[in-house]
Scaffold this active site. Structure first.
Site: not given
Lengths: 327, 327, 327, 327, 327, 327
Positions: C188-189, C278, C307
């Site tokens: 993710s990030q 996602d 996600h």
């Protein structure tokens, strides 16, 4: 957020008032006796790519002889008999893939992580463990909570708790393990099975070094039904919504599996955890079981957490608690 | 409300592009042949307090010989052999209590309302029908959709569709019934079973007078998974979310049960219904099955309804359609 | 479930059409040059109770000299220079407690797990890493996404990406580490920072052995804003909802941080993962970045996941991929 | 956030394709002719405590002669004939309390803020305006949208649009007002009424100086029903969900009230506003009406806003636009 | 699930403490006297296609002489004067289509199923019953709950309760009916009207054989407003949210329609039902009315059900209860 | 709707039992003394297009000297020294655009509407006010509630309350203003700042003519955390959910900012408002602050409203209350 249960000072005083079934010991003694067949443990080495840990695929004979799956992780290059932590899993989970590591083997201990029959759907993994018992065929609300709930004899958790006691026996029987240093742990449903296993262990001749249930499920069913707004407890109400008029029959069955009663029978030290905003396993029901524990005990309180509980904080606390007991 | 599927003009043109399994006929011919044991129908009279209707509790031998439950309603004081409507039920439902009446007996016809094995939880009632097959023991996502989905041989709906074909045989075999005037109907899952039963009936030597599926389920699985946002289809995705990598295996299994393919084999006239805002059984998937029906057909379209479909409006329409065929 | 983005065959062809800023290289070259102060790495040993792993609390000087925290885990009793995996974290997360283990040290490698400045609230832990830059004082919508979004110079991720490049330099500079075997990873990030770090590494003279971004964030901003229904992207829209008329200014800023552009500059092999359901990091935006990667590449596709992506399945795949590169 | 309608470049090209009723002009000419009774305006001074503004409680005879309520605000100490802004209100709202000020009187103009009959429940206030017409007695889905929708003659908005045209006449007839400088405005339902009033004004001999509809409602009904997920449009679908089979009848009625058609008849300049994330009044339906406006026009676009639209930003823009026209 | 009201032991003791209006009897005596016009019953035969039942479209003169619609179902070939069950409907519902059958005619009895004026939108059907009274024109929150709530004289349920008493008179007046064997029933709003009709019947000279209200609405308004989280009660709060300061006026009106008070006046035996998880008609408010019933009474308790109550289970119970009274 | 807090009779008696910090006065005296730098007020005329009102853009030096923005509105053509109303804003809001008018200038008074540092995102506008303090850099849960919550010295509201006291000083210092007729007002967070400003004003030598807090925030923190289900209070719990074990530290910080304690120090008359269904600022916590107010007081109660409170009704009531005090 609005409180989901009693304030903390009242939680400390709360007690479950449902009396246990008169024949509770007989029920479980009979159940375990009927399932006293050989463990038939089979181990086969698995390559996980993790060089610090040695991993085995484990199968043993559970309730009714059904094959139950587990992973056994050992520190690579271990020597002598190791302490062991036996872990059970939350509702819908299971042992998952062999690469999924808990911290126990990194502390130098053996770790046996055990499937729950008929579950595993939220994780996937390798070779799920079915629930091949005839009682599982009954028409019930989807999920495990009402499978065979018509009677204590046919209820799902009769099979699961028996599988768990046998998993303790498996752990204690391993050549790499020191049978005097067996711990049991798990969160949510895994916490419920932890208490049940600790409560039933004496009947099976297993002496545990400790039990570490986190935010345990399956405690004080009547109150849980009146408080829990999420998680599996509402499956029971969904069943009773359709099958009107079966409330007392179902509550009678559940009472044989209530960990408030089984906690009363545990003989090892314990470290509980409870979360005060837990809408899945309401804190009063956790305290209800904790209150009945008669051996050495302590409880970690997470005031602002829901069912996730203490997570890494609790893991760190468990490591310390276990180290003090297992060396 | 935002449209949930194609606009009506495109629905009329939509076709499912998934080819049927090469051995589809063989699979079902074998399945039915393996389950060609005696029907073992047992009827016992029930007092419902409804003096205009005579009701019987019915048990017959379904797939694998398992006992399947049904109610048989007959107009009181009936004479001669009656037309019969065989009804299957929506996901989670079942025959319920014997007082629950559909309009069919009030039209002077016999009505056989049949349980779905392993279901019934949303209604309760009397003596649910279990699913005692060994394949039901598999670890799967809760609910019926992924029970035994590993292979066509073990999938839940193999048992259910076979039960349904045998229910048609039961209906046709009753002494009160005219075997040339058998209709089959049902909504949602009951609509799916209606199409399946109509498609498989020729293989079982049953000649139907008509089929009336409402907002039918289990059509065009690939598209249904991509559109349905409510109801049971998402159980399949929940299973595949945990058991990563099993998508093609599961879709292969489902293809043996896709009513787009079974509709193609039906030989009787049909009255479908479809609801254009249906998020449970998307309209394109209903049209996909309807498009394959090769006998006389018509479809009632409910433009502003969701999965509830036409309700009493459709019941009235079915009564008219059935009267024109059954007298 | 309704698809959240393009079907798979179109995802494979999808390309981001937003041109990169003319001065993108200059912006980052300048940024890194302005932050070329000494790394000031400080290590201090931590007792985690996990005997197989040695853990250090790490502090180094990030963007503007601000102190950034990390944990360094090493296999106990390690010898020689080890491969190292540098890990970044998802939005709101951070390095957490030192007992939280990823599988990397168990594979015999060093593992550097790095805080994101100003975040960490979802995990807690020890000593969070603040974001003391003057640009952080600006009035913005809560969360990190619009902190300093008025200009590329003041935007939050200018500081974070720079911290990340410096974390790679820290890893490569450790005496226990082989600087030719540095991998970078995160989800993710953390996946976004992985791509950014890989794209900027050449400018900082760091040669990476590989990059493993999972379900990466911060790719193809324009499209992400039009698709993502959950997660942090909507913070940008919340900001623009109040501060009407700033859309183009904000999109101009974001374009300097778009990993579609930074992926184009990466020189090491990569293993991506993407999840087709996602709603936080839409799959087309992941494919948009993947399409621009010019070195050896592969992508793991999770068709039925949101996600959460591949979780343990992807971890197992990464272990195999990394073993093939790091030995 | 997922886009709720077409992208901006397609919005600019979008046109409504529903043809207008052949007798649309006749319908409205007749309606207005049938309601050409005296205005019967009654003003009575109200003390609001706001010394800069003079406020009057206004009653006039609307459709069928029913008394309609409004507030008239004038700058204290005004001299000569003032420009006037006539304002209509959003669904459920109304003129509210006399202290509720829009900026118009502060700009030195008269302001007439008019109730919508049968509404007002979201604000309360003083003396609501009932809808005493016999057609309002019909059984309909709760709310105004399906009140009398059986025919154009009985539909709720026939009464409301007529009330609005008469409100313009009231404004123009006031001794404090310059009848050549009448503006009309409103948001949402108020925007719909603004367009309708502007479109019908020529039939009533009213010459408007401008119209400022914000995020207007009641445009391009067919498309609105297919896009709007919130607000009053779904009331129509709720009605059609119960009253199956009335779709075409209802759409025929609505077509007489579609502001796409009435916009075509407006002769004054206009300033629209539209919000691209508006799920109540979808942007394509606003553009559909805007496209038909044949006089001088401009539109303010709020790219990241929902139905709240531009709020104070739009108010400021309207003030500037109005100042340029009214002085 | 969290309990929505008091535990069962406290429900049994709960009493409403709001005193009834001093002039309650006078209000209703006057209301009925003012509406003592001829019933003007018109019957016309309808073909439903259901040969066992004979159906008539019924119109009679209700409150203010307004025409009220109903269906009359009779067992085909009936002889002599039959017992009759008069049924009222839940909020938003109505008599629906003539094919919609309750079990009553199947038990050999007459069945009169009566519209609620101004409602019917959730079912559709044939010829809805409008509410043409002048008081219905008032501006109110959408739905029936606040229509005319300004005073007892104008309140919606004044008209509805009067219609209901007259429906009993219609039933008793039919030539096919035995006026000494009239039962009244209904669920939710239909249960409220059942109690009201039973309480007011003595004032109208109607002697009922029994009343069967299910999960009745409109009991103990003050408490209902404080507990109900779904259904129509919150409409009252929505009205008071806008029209601030009208709370006591509204509660005064409602008190004339509170079935706690009208239950006190009923003289026939009753079978209630209550659902302990009912968030629409909270169980304490049902018990509050039940507690005031002074004739023979019993109550069916559904512990795990919400507002759906007992459904088919309760229908079966009602059949038994009615058979014991009507033969 | 289910009540969200105590019933009204108990609200009247409710008292907060958290004792105030021993050094509360010292903390605030020191804080204000440390921030006793010159106000540095800068006014610049703005053209809003509203001819009845004269508007100025105001900047003054707040806590730590940071520039704080406000609008000053004056009745056009004012003469002599005017009464002034100083207004603070709800969480996320701010002064917005200069065209946004409250009724105060229309009553002939000055109106100073003041930004909250670091906020403004929900409105946008012109030149937001940043929060440039070093303490704002800390890692915290998004939003203002936990910014610097580690200690009273670093907490966000230390800066905000100080800014507010200085805003009062700014107002009193204006040449157009009569320093003996200063009122302070605001809703929600603006109500909290109103109470704080009134409680701290005596320490700053400001004599207020009155305070009008609406549905005020930041009162009785312990109880607010246990009741509030919406709004910003849950940010504190979100922070404590991650940062386990910091509960007491955080509550200790908050206690220095609890308006129950600051209300006790107010010396001017007050008009509060409270909404009994408010889930953001629970009514008991508003009453807790109101109970401590020792000067002349009254409270407007909105029984059926949530956090929106009285809106225009309360505005009208405030106008009357203010007129009685300010002339």
């Amino acid at each position: 957020m609005p409180r989901v249960d009693l304030p903390l000072d009242q939680l400390l005083e709360y007690r479950c008032t449902t009396p246990e079934p008169d024949d509770l010991d007989e029920f479980w003694t009979t159940t375990l006796a009927e399932n006293d067949h050989p463990l038939d443990v089979v181990l086969s080495r698995v390559d996980t790519g993790l060089t610090l840990v040695e991993t085995y695929d484990v199968t043993f004979a559970g309730y009714g002889g059904a094959p139950i799956k587990a992973w056994l992780h050992l520190p690579a290059g271990h020597q002598g008999r190791l302490p062991v932590v036996v872990q059970f899993h939350g509702y819908s989970g299971g042992r998952g893939l062999p690469q999924q590591m808990a911290p126990w083997p990194l502390a130098g201990w053996a770790h046996l992580t055990v499937d729950t029959r008929g579950q595993g759907w939220s994780q996937g993994g390798v070779d799920p463990t079915p629930d091949p018992d005839a009682a599982a065929a009954s028409s019930h609300y989807p999920g495990s909570m009402t499978s065979g709930v018509e009677s204590p004899q046919t209820y799902f958790y009769r099979r699961v708790y028996t599988d768990a006691v046998r998993a303790l026996q498996v752990a204690a029987s391993l050549e790499q393990v020191d049978p005097d240093r067996v711990l049991v742990t798990g969160g949510s449903q895994g916490g419920a099975i932890t208490i049940a296993a600790a409560g039933l262990a004496p009947k099976a001749g297993v002496r545990l070094a400790g039990a570490m249930p986190d935010v345990p499920f399956l405690c004080d069913f009547r109150r849980s039904l009146e408080i829990a707004s999420a998680g599996p407890y509402p499956e029971i109400e969904a069943y009773l919504k359709g099958w009107r008029g079966r409330g007392e029959q179902v509550l009678n069955t559940l009472n044989y599996f209530d960990n408030v009663h089984l906690a009363r029978r545990a003989e090892c030290p314990t470290l509980f955890s409870v979360a005060l905003l837990d809408t899945v396993c309401p804190p009063s029901t956790v305290y209800a079981a904790y209150a009945e524990w008669r051996a050495e005990k302590e409880i970690a309180v997470y005031e602002y957490n829901g069912h996730e509980g203490g997570q890494a904080y609790q893991q760190a606390r468990q490591l310390g608690w276990a180290r003090a007991r297992l060396g």
